[in-house]
Motif scaffolding. Structure first.
Motif, PDB file in Angstrom:
ATOM      1  N   TRP A 203      -4.415  -1.795  14.796  1.00  0.00           N
ATOM      2  CA  TRP A 203      -3.749  -1.016  15.835  1.00  0.00           C
ATOM      3  C   TRP A 203      -3.771  -1.719  17.193  1.00  0.00           C
ATOM      4  O   TRP A 203      -2.944  -1.417  18.071  1.00  0.00           O
ATOM      5  N   ASN A 204      -4.680  -2.613  17.414  1.00  0.00           N
ATOM      6  CA  ASN A 204      -4.800  -3.272  18.714  1.00  0.00           C
ATOM      7  C   ASN A 204      -3.803  -4.415  18.897  1.00  0.00           C
ATOM      8  O   ASN A 204      -3.643  -4.926  20.002  1.00  0.00           O
ATOM      9  N   VAL A 205      -3.157  -4.814  17.820  1.00  0.00           N
ATOM     10  CA  VAL A 205      -2.159  -5.885  17.899  1.00  0.00           C
ATOM     11  C   VAL A 205      -0.827  -5.294  18.359  1.00  0.00           C
ATOM     12  O   VAL A 205      -0.366  -4.283  17.821  1.00  0.00           O
ATOM     13  N   LYS A 206      -0.219  -5.900  19.355  1.00  0.00           N
ATOM     14  CA  LYS A 206       1.065  -5.420  19.867  1.00  0.00           C
ATOM     15  C   LYS A 206       2.195  -6.177  19.168  1.00  0.00           C
ATOM     16  O   LYS A 206       2.314  -7.396  19.292  1.00  0.00           O
ATOM     17  N   VAL A 207       3.015  -5.439  18.435  1.00  0.00           N
ATOM     18  CA  VAL A 207       4.132  -6.017  17.689  1.00  0.00           C
ATOM     19  C   VAL A 207       5.331  -5.075  17.799  1.00  0.00           C
ATOM     20  O   VAL A 207       5.165  -3.880  18.048  1.00  0.00           O
ATOM     21  N   PRO A 208       6.558  -5.580  17.618  1.00  0.00           N
ATOM     22  CA  PRO A 208       7.728  -4.700  17.678  1.00  0.00           C
ATOM     23  C   PRO A 208       7.794  -3.711  16.522  1.00  0.00           C
ATOM     24  O   PRO A 208       8.398  -2.642  16.642  1.00  0.00           O
ATOM     25  N   ALA A 209       7.194  -4.064  15.383  1.00  0.00           N
ATOM     26  CA  ALA A 209       7.177  -3.164  14.224  1.00  0.00           C
ATOM     27  C   ALA A 209       5.853  -3.330  13.495  1.00  0.00           C
ATOM     28  O   ALA A 209       5.408  -4.452  13.262  1.00  0.00           O
ATOM     29  N   ARG A 210       5.230  -2.216  13.143  1.00  0.00           N
ATOM     30  CA  ARG A 210       3.925  -2.276  12.468  1.00  0.00           C
ATOM     31  C   ARG A 210       4.057  -2.340  10.951  1.00  0.00           C
ATOM     32  O   ARG A 210       3.236  -2.955  10.282  1.00  0.00           O
ATOM     33  N   ASP A 211       5.055  -1.695  10.401  1.00  0.00           N
ATOM     34  CA  ASP A 211       5.197  -1.620   8.944  1.00  0.00           C
ATOM     35  C   ASP A 211       6.627  -1.914   8.520  1.00  0.00           C
ATOM     36  O   ASP A 211       7.585  -1.636   9.262  1.00  0.00           O
ATOM     37  N   LYS A 212       6.762  -2.466   7.321  1.00  0.00           N
ATOM     38  CA  LYS A 212       8.067  -2.545   6.680  1.00  0.00           C
ATOM     39  C   LYS A 212       7.995  -1.767   5.371  1.00  0.00           C
ATOM     40  O   LYS A 212       6.944  -1.707   4.717  1.00  0.00           O
ATOM     41  N   ILE A 213       9.119  -1.147   4.997  1.00  0.00           N
ATOM     42  CA  ILE A 213       9.182  -0.309   3.809  1.00  0.00           C
ATOM     43  C   ILE A 213       9.952  -1.063   2.736  1.00  0.00           C
ATOM     44  O   ILE A 213      11.055  -1.563   2.977  1.00  0.00           O
ATOM     45  N   MET A 214       9.353  -1.153   1.549  1.00  0.00           N
ATOM     46  CA  MET A 214       9.923  -1.912   0.449  1.00  0.00           C
ATOM     47  C   MET A 214      10.320  -0.986  -0.702  1.00  0.00           C
ATOM     48  O   MET A 214       9.716   0.082  -0.896  1.00  0.00           O
TER      49      MET A 214
ATOM     50  N   GLN B 239       5.706   2.236  14.204  1.00  0.00           N
ATOM     51  CA  GLN B 239       4.332   2.670  13.984  1.00  0.00           C
ATOM     52  C   GLN B 239       4.029   2.702  12.489  1.00  0.00           C
ATOM     53  O   GLN B 239       4.783   2.170  11.680  1.00  0.00           O
ATOM     54  N   ARG B 240       2.921   3.325  12.111  1.00  0.00           N
ATOM     55  CA  ARG B 240       2.438   3.249  10.729  1.00  0.00           C
ATOM     56  C   ARG B 240       3.174   4.240   9.814  1.00  0.00           C
ATOM     57  O   ARG B 240       3.335   5.413  10.145  1.00  0.00           O
ATOM     58  N   TYR B 241       3.605   3.735   8.678  1.00  0.00           N
ATOM     59  CA  TYR B 241       4.280   4.554   7.668  1.00  0.00           C
ATOM     60  C   TYR B 241       3.312   5.559   7.055  1.00  0.00           C
ATOM     61  O   TYR B 241       2.195   5.203   6.654  1.00  0.00           O
TER      62      TYR B 241
ATOM     63  N   ARG C 182       0.859  -1.192   0.000  1.00  0.00           N
ATOM     64  CA  ARG C 182       0.000   0.000   0.000  1.00  0.00           C
ATOM     65  C   ARG C 182       0.896   1.244   0.000  1.00  0.00           C
ATOM     66  O   ARG C 182       2.107   1.137   0.126  1.00  0.00           O
ATOM     67  N   GLU C 183       0.295   2.415  -0.132  1.00  0.00           N
ATOM     68  CA  GLU C 183       1.030   3.690  -0.089  1.00  0.00           C
ATOM     69  C   GLU C 183       2.175   3.701  -1.115  1.00  0.00           C
ATOM     70  O   GLU C 183       3.313   4.017  -0.810  1.00  0.00           O
TER      71      GLU C 183
ATOM     72  N   ILE D 243      18.972  10.353   0.559  1.00  0.00           N
ATOM     73  CA  ILE D 243      18.573  10.943   1.835  1.00  0.00           C
ATOM     74  C   ILE D 243      17.088  11.313   1.790  1.00  0.00           C
ATOM     75  O   ILE D 243      16.604  11.881   0.815  1.00  0.00           O
ATOM     76  N   ALA D 244      16.375  10.991   2.860  1.00  0.00           N
ATOM     77  CA  ALA D 244      14.939  11.291   2.921  1.00  0.00           C
ATOM     78  C   ALA D 244      14.501  11.469   4.364  1.00  0.00           C
ATOM     79  O   ALA D 244      15.157  10.999   5.299  1.00  0.00           O
ATOM     80  N   LEU D 245      13.393  12.166   4.540  1.00  0.00           N
ATOM     81  CA  LEU D 245      12.714  12.232   5.822  1.00  0.00           C
ATOM     82  C   LEU D 245      11.643  11.155   5.817  1.00  0.00           C
ATOM     83  O   LEU D 245      10.785  11.121   4.925  1.00  0.00           O
ATOM     84  N   LEU D 246      11.706  10.255   6.778  1.00  0.00           N
ATOM     85  CA  LEU D 246      10.780   9.129   6.874  1.00  0.00           C
ATOM     86  C   LEU D 246       9.798   9.415   8.003  1.00  0.00           C
ATOM     87  O   LEU D 246      10.208   9.718   9.124  1.00  0.00           O
ATOM     88  N   ASN D 247       8.511   9.310   7.713  1.00  0.00           N
ATOM     89  CA  ASN D 247       7.481   9.731   8.654  1.00  0.00           C
ATOM     90  C   ASN D 247       6.621   8.556   9.102  1.00  0.00           C
ATOM     91  O   ASN D 247       6.209   7.731   8.289  1.00  0.00           O
ATOM     92  N   GLU D 248       6.333   8.500  10.417  1.00  0.00           N
ATOM     93  CA  GLU D 248       5.457   7.470  10.964  1.00  0.00           C
ATOM     94  C   GLU D 248       4.431   8.100  11.899  1.00  0.00           C
ATOM     95  O   GLU D 248       4.637   9.201  12.428  1.00  0.00           O
ATOM     96  N   TYR D 249       3.303   7.382  12.093  1.00  0.00           N
ATOM     97  CA  TYR D 249       2.200   7.900  12.901  1.00  0.00           C
ATOM     98  C   TYR D 249       1.676   6.819  13.826  1.00  0.00           C
ATOM     99  O   TYR D 249       1.477   5.675  13.414  1.00  0.00           O
TER     100      TYR D 249
END
Length: 232
Positions: free
Chosen positions: A125-136, A154-156, A102-103, A167-173
């Motif tokens: 969001w209710n699932v507890k995990v060490p990482a919510r998203d991976k970036i491909m 958190q969410r990308y 997605r995205e 170089i980039a600014l990577l944003n999560e929410y």
């Protein structure tokens, strides 16, 4: 009959329009296209098309989709590369995201490199995990497996590419806390280590750093303006 009406109203024909002569050249076949985005090189187009089976409980943006990259360097013969076949997303948790890629977006500083996110928590969001998203990341000619760039707690919510390549600014929410974090990352590193820049509530007004100033590259893409190691 509702599905027939949807097909009639949703169908469109992609085409090139010559800005000088107004001549129209059809591109591919008619379809129920949900979105399209041209790569910086002007030769590749990301196309998402809706297809059956449709749903009667959710809106069309959650219908099944074929996500493809079209190579239009030869206008007489369009070459297609399937990026993702997305299933009907009619069971997405409240406030969550669908599973799968997605995205989608293009990397601004390369001719044709796709970037997207995939949920690691089932989109919930209710699932507890060490990482919510991976970036491909996937480069043209799109015939190799996508490479994982990094994972986010958190969410990308997107990249802001800088003038300096890689170089980039990577944003999560964080939906649960209404919190956002922004990182500086070099995606060309073998093992990128995002460096935290901003860490604050989305309701924070006084400490909000604002939006980076951008400029447009010759390829038409917009990037964060840099003065050596500084941004505005």
């Amino acid at each position: 009959h509702d599905e027939d009406l949807f097909d009639y109203d949703a169908a469109s024909q992609l085409a090139f329009v010559d800005a000088a002569t107004a001549a129209i050249t059809p591109l591919g076949k008619p379809g129920n296209y949900e979105s399209l985005s041209a790569a910086p090189d002007g030769q590749h187009i990301l196309v998402a098309a809706i297809h059956k089976p449709y749903s009667y409980v959710t809106t069309s943006d959650r219908f099944p989709q074929e996500v493809e990259v079209w190579d239009v360097s030869d206008r007489s013969r369009v070459l297609t590369h399937t990026i993702a076949s997305l299933l009907l997303a009619d069971r997405v948790p409240i406030g969550g995201v669908p599973v799968g890629p997605r995205e989608f977006s293009w990397r601004a500083t390369e001719p044709a490199t796709l970037v997207w996110a995939e949920a690691l928590d089932g989109g919930d969001w209710n699932v507890k995990v060490p990482a919510r998203d991976k970036i491909m990341l996937l480069k043209a000619p799109f015939n190799s497996p996508a490479a994982e760039v990094t994972r986010l707690e958190q969410r990308y919510v997107g990249f802001s590419w800088c003038e300096q390549p890689g170089i980039a600014l990577l944003n999560e929410y964080d939906f649960n806390r209404h919190w956002r974090r922004n990182f500086l990352i070099d995606v060309d590193d073998q093992q990128p280590k995002p460096r935290l820049l901003w860490d604050l509530s989305t309701d924070e007004k006084y400490a909000n750093p604002g939006t980076p100033v951008r400029r447009q590259l010759a390829n038409g893409a917009w990037v964060v303006r840099q003065e050596r190691h500084s941004i505005y």
